[in-house]
Design an enzyme around this catalytic site. Structure first.
Site, mmCIF file in Angstrom:
data_model
loop_
_atom_site.group_PDB
_atom_site.id
_atom_site.type_symbol
_atom_site.label_atom_id
_atom_site.label_comp_id
_atom_site.label_asym_id
_atom_site.label_seq_id
_atom_site.Cartn_x
_atom_site.Cartn_y
_atom_site.Cartn_z
ATOM 1 N N HIS A 77 0.815 -1.212 0.000
ATOM 2 C CA HIS A 77 0.000 0.000 0.000
ATOM 3 C C HIS A 77 0.849 1.264 0.000
ATOM 4 C CE1 HIS A 77 -3.492 -2.610 1.710
ATOM 5 N NE2 HIS A 77 -3.296 -2.787 0.433
ATOM 6 N N CYS B 171 1.313 14.843 -6.765
ATOM 7 C CA CYS B 171 0.140 15.682 -7.003
ATOM 8 C C CYS B 171 -0.988 14.831 -7.589
ATOM 9 C CB CYS B 171 0.506 16.806 -7.964
ATOM 10 S SG CYS B 171 -0.944 17.713 -8.551
ATOM 11 N N CYS C 214 -1.280 16.655 -11.597
ATOM 12 C CA CYS C 214 -0.191 16.649 -12.587
ATOM 13 C C CYS C 214 0.904 15.643 -12.251
ATOM 14 C CB CYS C 214 0.396 18.053 -12.756
ATOM 15 S SG CYS C 214 1.439 18.576 -11.369
ATOM 16 N N CYS D 155 0.818 23.015 -10.097
ATOM 17 C CA CYS D 155 -0.435 23.187 -10.846
ATOM 18 C C CYS D 155 -1.632 23.684 -10.034
ATOM 19 C CB CYS D 155 -0.815 21.874 -11.548
ATOM 20 S SG CYS D 155 -1.596 20.670 -10.452
#
Ligand code: CNA
Length: 274
Positions: free
Chosen positions: A136, A144, A147, A171
């Site tokens: 995991h 992000c 992006c 972004c």
């Protein structure tokens, strides 16, 4: 040879029977979950007092929501509050179970530890990174949501420690990207390396051991169904799991106490690095 084949699934068995399996096995696959870290002070998901019973304070409809990618994208605050509680404590030390897995490696018996945990205690206990697969993901990096701009743990550390959501430096202004630690959320896939690694490990495994997991989350929960029939399957857990998950051996109780008795039986020294 399996002298205990008269044991039915989920029947409690003795540490001695299991000790013999650890003694003879050469390629042990160990699946671990949050249960092996509760004695280090990190709550698991589903036990009483676990993370799911503390969710009221975050105002979420269901426990899964805190770790669901869609919830995170619309409201990352609950996760950041949770992460704050996880990251701000730096005093965690590996448990006897982590040491036991390291000991299996030192004895040349550890095929792989597939961990569902994200606390990094495997690394801290000295288990080689090639012997652990973090199914995991981990807090070691963050990306992000829009992006995919990536940063190291250091790049997001102060936000995680303060619980303040980190927006994407690349972004956010145009696309609202949020930085998310690279742990696998519900609604996201585990890394594709999982499949290739597992496929090759399934050819070698001669003993399958689950410690401290409720085995409710795929794909880890499905590994047991893919094992060759001859591979003995052991569960070490506080609670027994659904009888539909058929283990050959179950040791019910505190996992640290259990591995300690197994080591006593085998005359193995669990005090690694002490
Ligand atoms: P879970 O569903 O909370 O199950 C934990 C299991 O461990 C339960 O069956 C408990 O009965 C058992 N257990 C708890 N303490 C002990 C103990 N001392 N000895 C023996 N058994 C014990 O957690 P799973 O790991 O099965 O679920 C997978 C999720 C939980 C993963 O995605 C993890 O990332 C996530 N998680 C990880 C951490 C961590 O990194 N330490 C903490 C909380 C949740």
């Amino acid at each position: 040879d399996n002298n205990d084949s008269d044991l039915t699934a989920n029947e409690t068995t003795s540490h001695e029977n299991v000790g013999r399996l650890f003694a003879s096995a050469k390629n042990i696959m160990v699946i671990t979950g949050a249960g092996i870290s509760t004695n280090a002070g990190i709550p698991d998901f589903r036990s009483k007092g676990g993370i799911y019973s503390q969710l009221g304070e975050y105002n979420l409809d269901s426990p899964e929501d805190m770790f669901h990618i869609d919830t995170f994208k619309s409201n990352p605050k609950p996760f950041y509050s949770f992460a704050k509680s996880l990251v701000s404590k730096t005093t965690w030390t590996p448990t006897r179970c982590h040491k036991f897995i390291k000991l299996l490696e030192l004895k040349g018996k550890l095929l792989r530890n597939y961990t569902q945990n994200i606390d990094g205690l495997e690394k801290m206990s000295g288990i080689s990174s090639s012997k652990v697969f973090q199914c995991h993901g981990s807090f070691a990096s963050a990306s992000c949501t829009v992006c995919k701009f990536k940063t190291s743990f250091e790049g997001i550390r102060s936000n995680l420690e303060s619980g303040v959501v980190m927006t994407c430096p690349k972004c956010y202004e145009k696309k609202d990207g949020i930085m998310k630690p690279d742990i696998v959320f519900f609604g996201e896939n585990v890394a594709s390396k999982f499949d290739t690694l597992l496929l090759s490990d399934l050819k070698k495994v001669d003993f399958f051991v689950v410690i401290g997991s409720s085995l409710q989350i795929s794909p880890v929960a499905k590994i047991i169904q893919q094992l060759p029939l001859k591979v003995p399957k052991l569960l070490v857990n506080k609670e027994l799991l659904s009888p539909s998950i058929s283990f050959d051996y179950c040791l019910q109780g505190d996992c640290d106490d259990i591995v300690e008795s197994i080591c006593k039986y085998l005359d193995w020294d669990l005090r690694i690095g002490e």
